[in-house]
Design a protein around this motif. Structure first.
Motif, PDB file in Angstrom:
ATOM      1  N   ASP A 126       0.957  -1.300  -0.080  1.00 26.06           N
ATOM      2  CA  ASP A 126      -0.076  -0.202  -0.002  1.00 26.06           C
ATOM      3  C   ASP A 126       0.794   1.234   0.092  1.00 26.06           C
ATOM      4  O   ASP A 126       0.656   2.217  -0.649  1.00 26.06           O
ATOM      5  N   ALA A 127       2.012   1.395   0.725  1.00 24.12           N
ATOM      6  CA  ALA A 127       2.939   2.280   0.889  1.00 24.12           C
ATOM      7  C   ALA A 127       3.493   2.662  -0.735  1.00 24.12           C
ATOM      8  O   ALA A 127       3.597   3.736  -0.999  1.00 24.12           O
ATOM      9  N   TRP A 128       3.932   1.447  -1.327  1.00 12.49           N
ATOM     10  CA  TRP A 128       4.601   1.847  -2.836  1.00 12.49           C
ATOM     11  C   TRP A 128       3.447   2.200  -3.820  1.00 12.49           C
ATOM     12  O   TRP A 128       3.688   2.941  -4.676  1.00 12.49           O
ATOM     13  N   LEU A 129       2.102   1.941  -3.433  1.00 15.03           N
ATOM     14  CA  LEU A 129       1.115   2.235  -4.223  1.00 15.03           C
ATOM     15  C   LEU A 129       0.860   3.793  -4.307  1.00 15.03           C
ATOM     16  O   LEU A 129       0.739   4.556  -5.390  1.00 15.03           O
ATOM     17  N   LEU A 130       1.135   4.458  -3.070  1.00 16.98           N
ATOM     18  CA  LEU A 130       0.982   5.752  -3.045  1.00 16.98           C
ATOM     19  C   LEU A 130       2.109   6.576  -3.602  1.00 16.98           C
ATOM     20  O   LEU A 130       2.185   7.781  -4.234  1.00 16.98           O
ATOM     21  N   ARG A 131       3.350   5.699  -3.769  1.00 19.33           N
ATOM     22  CA  ARG A 131       4.477   6.318  -4.310  1.00 19.33           C
ATOM     23  C   ARG A 131       4.610   6.242  -5.750  1.00 19.33           C
ATOM     24  O   ARG A 131       5.236   6.953  -6.460  1.00 19.33           O
ATOM     25  N   LEU A 132       4.108   5.288  -6.414  1.00 26.11           N
ATOM     26  CA  LEU A 132       4.195   4.700  -7.861  1.00 26.11           C
ATOM     27  C   LEU A 132       2.978   5.391  -8.443  1.00 26.11           C
ATOM     28  O   LEU A 132       3.429   5.551  -9.867  1.00 26.11           O
ATOM     29  N   TRP A 133       1.827   5.647  -8.243  1.00 23.95           N
ATOM     30  CA  TRP A 133       0.997   5.968  -9.029  1.00 23.95           C
ATOM     31  C   TRP A 133      -0.023   7.316  -8.296  1.00 23.95           C
ATOM     32  O   TRP A 133       0.010   7.348  -7.150  1.00 23.95           O
ATOM     33  N   PRO A 134      -0.329   8.151  -9.226  1.00 20.71           N
ATOM     34  CA  PRO A 134      -0.954   9.447  -8.563  1.00 20.71           C
ATOM     35  C   PRO A 134      -2.413   9.029  -7.991  1.00 20.71           C
ATOM     36  O   PRO A 134      -3.010   8.135  -8.344  1.00 20.71           O
ATOM     37  N   GLU A 135      -2.799   9.943  -7.309  1.00 19.40           N
ATOM     38  CA  GLU A 135      -4.358   9.849  -6.755  1.00 19.40           C
ATOM     39  C   GLU A 135      -5.274   9.807  -8.075  1.00 19.40           C
ATOM     40  O   GLU A 135      -5.327  10.663  -8.975  1.00 19.40           O
ATOM     41  N   SER A 136      -6.083   8.674  -8.027  1.00 22.48           N
ATOM     42  CA  SER A 136      -6.900   8.581  -9.040  1.00 22.48           C
ATOM     43  C   SER A 136      -8.153   7.480  -8.309  1.00 22.48           C
ATOM     44  O   SER A 136      -7.846   6.955  -7.494  1.00 22.48           O
ATOM     45  N   PRO A 137      -9.362   7.570  -9.038  1.00 21.34           N
ATOM     46  CA  PRO A 137     -10.547   6.651  -8.584  1.00 21.34           C
ATOM     47  C   PRO A 137      -9.883   5.265  -8.613  1.00 21.34           C
ATOM     48  O   PRO A 137     -10.339   4.418  -7.826  1.00 21.34           O
ATOM     49  N   ALA A 138      -9.110   4.793  -9.714  1.00 24.90           N
ATOM     50  CA  ALA A 138      -8.915   3.542 -10.092  1.00 24.90           C
ATOM     51  C   ALA A 138      -7.909   3.160  -8.699  1.00 24.90           C
ATOM     52  O   ALA A 138      -7.869   2.163  -8.204  1.00 24.90           O
ATOM     53  N   LEU A 139      -7.011   4.141  -8.403  1.00 17.96           N
ATOM     54  CA  LEU A 139      -6.019   3.824  -7.217  1.00 17.96           C
ATOM     55  C   LEU A 139      -6.814   3.653  -6.073  1.00 17.96           C
ATOM     56  O   LEU A 139      -6.378   2.757  -5.053  1.00 17.96           O
ATOM     57  N   ARG A 140      -7.561   4.563  -5.748  1.00 19.93           N
ATOM     58  CA  ARG A 140      -8.804   4.121  -4.395  1.00 19.93           C
ATOM     59  C   ARG A 140      -9.114   2.920  -4.455  1.00 19.93           C
ATOM     60  O   ARG A 140      -9.358   2.246  -3.386  1.00 19.93           O
ATOM     61  N   GLN A 141      -9.785   2.478  -5.405  1.00 19.50           N
ATOM     62  CA  GLN A 141     -10.447   1.108  -5.774  1.00 19.50           C
ATOM     63  C   GLN A 141      -9.326   0.031  -5.285  1.00 19.50           C
ATOM     64  O   GLN A 141      -9.867  -1.055  -4.616  1.00 19.50           O
ATOM     65  N   ARG A 142      -8.118   0.241  -5.998  1.00 22.40           N
ATOM     66  CA  ARG A 142      -7.143  -0.977  -5.790  1.00 22.40           C
ATOM     67  C   ARG A 142      -6.896  -0.815  -4.091  1.00 22.40           C
ATOM     68  O   ARG A 142      -6.616  -1.919  -3.698  1.00 22.40           O
ATOM     69  N   ARG A 143      -6.553   0.259  -3.574  1.00 18.48           N
ATOM     70  CA  ARG A 143      -6.208   0.339  -2.192  1.00 18.48           C
ATOM     71  C   ARG A 143      -7.476  -0.335  -1.140  1.00 18.48           C
ATOM     72  O   ARG A 143      -7.244  -0.897  -0.234  1.00 18.48           O
ATOM     73  N   ASN A 144      -8.639   0.122  -1.621  1.00 12.57           N
ATOM     74  CA  ASN A 144      -9.640  -0.504  -1.104  1.00 12.57           C
ATOM     75  C   ASN A 144      -9.659  -2.135  -1.063  1.00 12.57           C
ATOM     76  O   ASN A 144      -9.939  -3.028   0.097  1.00 12.57           O
ATOM     77  N   GLU A 145      -9.583  -2.564  -2.265  1.00 12.33           N
ATOM     78  CA  GLU A 145      -9.176  -4.246  -2.342  1.00 12.33           C
ATOM     79  C   GLU A 145      -8.071  -4.686  -1.555  1.00 12.33           C
ATOM     80  O   GLU A 145      -8.164  -5.701  -0.971  1.00 12.33           O
ATOM     81  N   LEU A 146      -7.051  -3.893  -1.476  1.00 11.85           N
ATOM     82  CA  LEU A 146      -6.005  -4.172  -0.568  1.00 11.85           C
ATOM     83  C   LEU A 146      -6.211  -4.028   0.878  1.00 11.85           C
ATOM     84  O   LEU A 146      -5.675  -5.081   1.600  1.00 11.85           O
ATOM     85  N   LYS A 147      -7.240  -3.152   1.013  1.00  9.65           N
ATOM     86  CA  LYS A 147      -7.319  -3.242   2.726  1.00  9.65           C
ATOM     87  C   LYS A 147      -8.427  -4.750   2.943  1.00  9.65           C
ATOM     88  O   LYS A 147      -8.057  -5.015   4.082  1.00  9.65           O
ATOM     89  N   LEU A 148      -9.139  -4.995   1.943  1.00 11.56           N
ATOM     90  CA  LEU A 148      -9.949  -6.210   2.257  1.00 11.56           C
ATOM     91  C   LEU A 148      -9.171  -7.372   2.385  1.00 11.56           C
ATOM     92  O   LEU A 148      -9.358  -8.224   3.156  1.00 11.56           O
TER      93      LEU A 148
END
Length: 343
Positions: free
Chosen positions: A273-295
């Protein structure tokens, strides 16, 4: 004939004679005393020597008695050790006799003859392996295969007393089939799907051209100006390094999932999750991937499984008593029941 006159000694001569006699008497007395002293000293020396000889003899006898006592003590210790060894051998013989008696009683059991006994041993071994696979590695596929093999072996035994055992085995097979691939396989599939969806994430934030200043629209064919976060990696070499680190963390998460390590699995996903924030900018698709990662991080690696082991328990009771066992109630597939019961 003339007679000479007899002269009487003078007083001085008599004194000398008396002195001489006294000296001679004293000498005799001294000589006699010396002889007596020498005789007494000789006797005393002889007595001392005899006493020393007696003491030496007594010491030798005492030393011999001590040696005898030590030898007797050693014999007693050896005898005690021998008695312990003999007692252990007697106990071993008693146990061996009990085992022989048990073996004879088992040989006399009509349910343990020839091929039937070998097949029952095979069924018990397969059921034990199924429980071990479930208990140690959550291997549902391996447990299902072991139950299938046990059912095949059990069907080959022509004994009507095994009807209850076959029914219990069929119930547990239905429970295992209802579990599907299991929690580990489902989580591994979700993790692979999540890793594949990361390639579709946009590397650039959405740009509203209408809201851009005039100079940006004029320079857009030559220079691209875009806003990034403070931690977002833009340089190509740094981005390739970050993507490699992200793939390493995903591999560590898969390894932790394989060995059933919940703490390491969640820690690896947190670093992802920390690498996601550093590699991709904020976007609806990134928020969706982070929610899946949280689950995925909140998922249970070892959920409660239905209670199993009735078939193995019933088989052991049946083989121990040689009598038929009543059928237990059907096994219910309930997630709130205890995980696995090992008999």
């Amino acid at each position: 004939m003339t007679e000479e006159p007899i002269h009487s000694p003078s007083p001085r001569g008599r004194s000398l004679l008396v002195v001489s006699l006294g000296v001679l008497l004293l000498g005799l007395l001294a000589w006699r005393g010396g002889m007596m002293w020498r005789a007494g000293a000789t006797r005393a020396q002889a007595h001392v020597a005899e006493t020393e000889q007696r003491i030496a003899a007594l010491e030798q006898r005492i030393e011999a008695l001590r040696r005898d006592q030590r030898a007797q003590t050693q014999r007693i210790v050896d005898a005690a050790a021998t008695n312990r060894v003999l007692r252990d051998e007697v106990l071993g013989l008693s146990q061996r006799g009990a085992l022989l008696e048990d073996s004879v009683s088992k040989l006399a059991d009509p349910t343990r003859h020839g091929a039937q006994a070998l097949r029952m041993d095979e069924v018990e071994l397969l059921l034990s392996q199924a429980q071990q696979r479930l208990d140690i590695a959550d291997d549902l596929d391996g447990a299902r295969r072991a139950y299938t093999l046990a059912d095949g072996v059990l069907q080959g035994i022509d004994d009507p007393r095994l009807l209850n055992l076959r029914q219990t085995l069929a119930q547990e097979r239905q429970v295992l089939d209802a579990l599907g691939a299991g929690p580990h396989a489902a989580l591994a599939l979700r993790l692979d799907r999540f890793a594949g969806q990361l390639r579709a994430l946009p590397t650039r934030p959405p740009v509203d051209t209408a809201a851009q200043p005039v100079w940006q629209r004029l320079l857009s064919p030559l220079v691209e100006v875009r806003r990034t976060g403070g931690n977002t990696i833009v340089a190509p070499d740094q981005r390739s390094t970050g993507e490699a680190a992200l793939q390493i963390e995903l591999g560590l998460a898969r390894a932790a999932l394989e060995r059933d390590d919940s703490a390491a699995f969640r820690a690896s996903l947190a670093r992802v999750d920390a690498w996601l924030l550093r590699l991709w900018p904020e976007s609806p698709a990134l928020r969706q991937r982070r929610n899946e990662l949280k689950l995925l991080r909140e998922a249970e690696l070892r959920p409660a499984l239905p209670e199993l082991g009735s078939t193995l328990k019933q088989l052991r009771q049946w083989r121990g008593s040689g009598a038929a066992i009543d059928v237990p109630p059907p096994v219910a597939s309930n997630a709130a029941t205890p995980r696995i019961r090992t008999e």
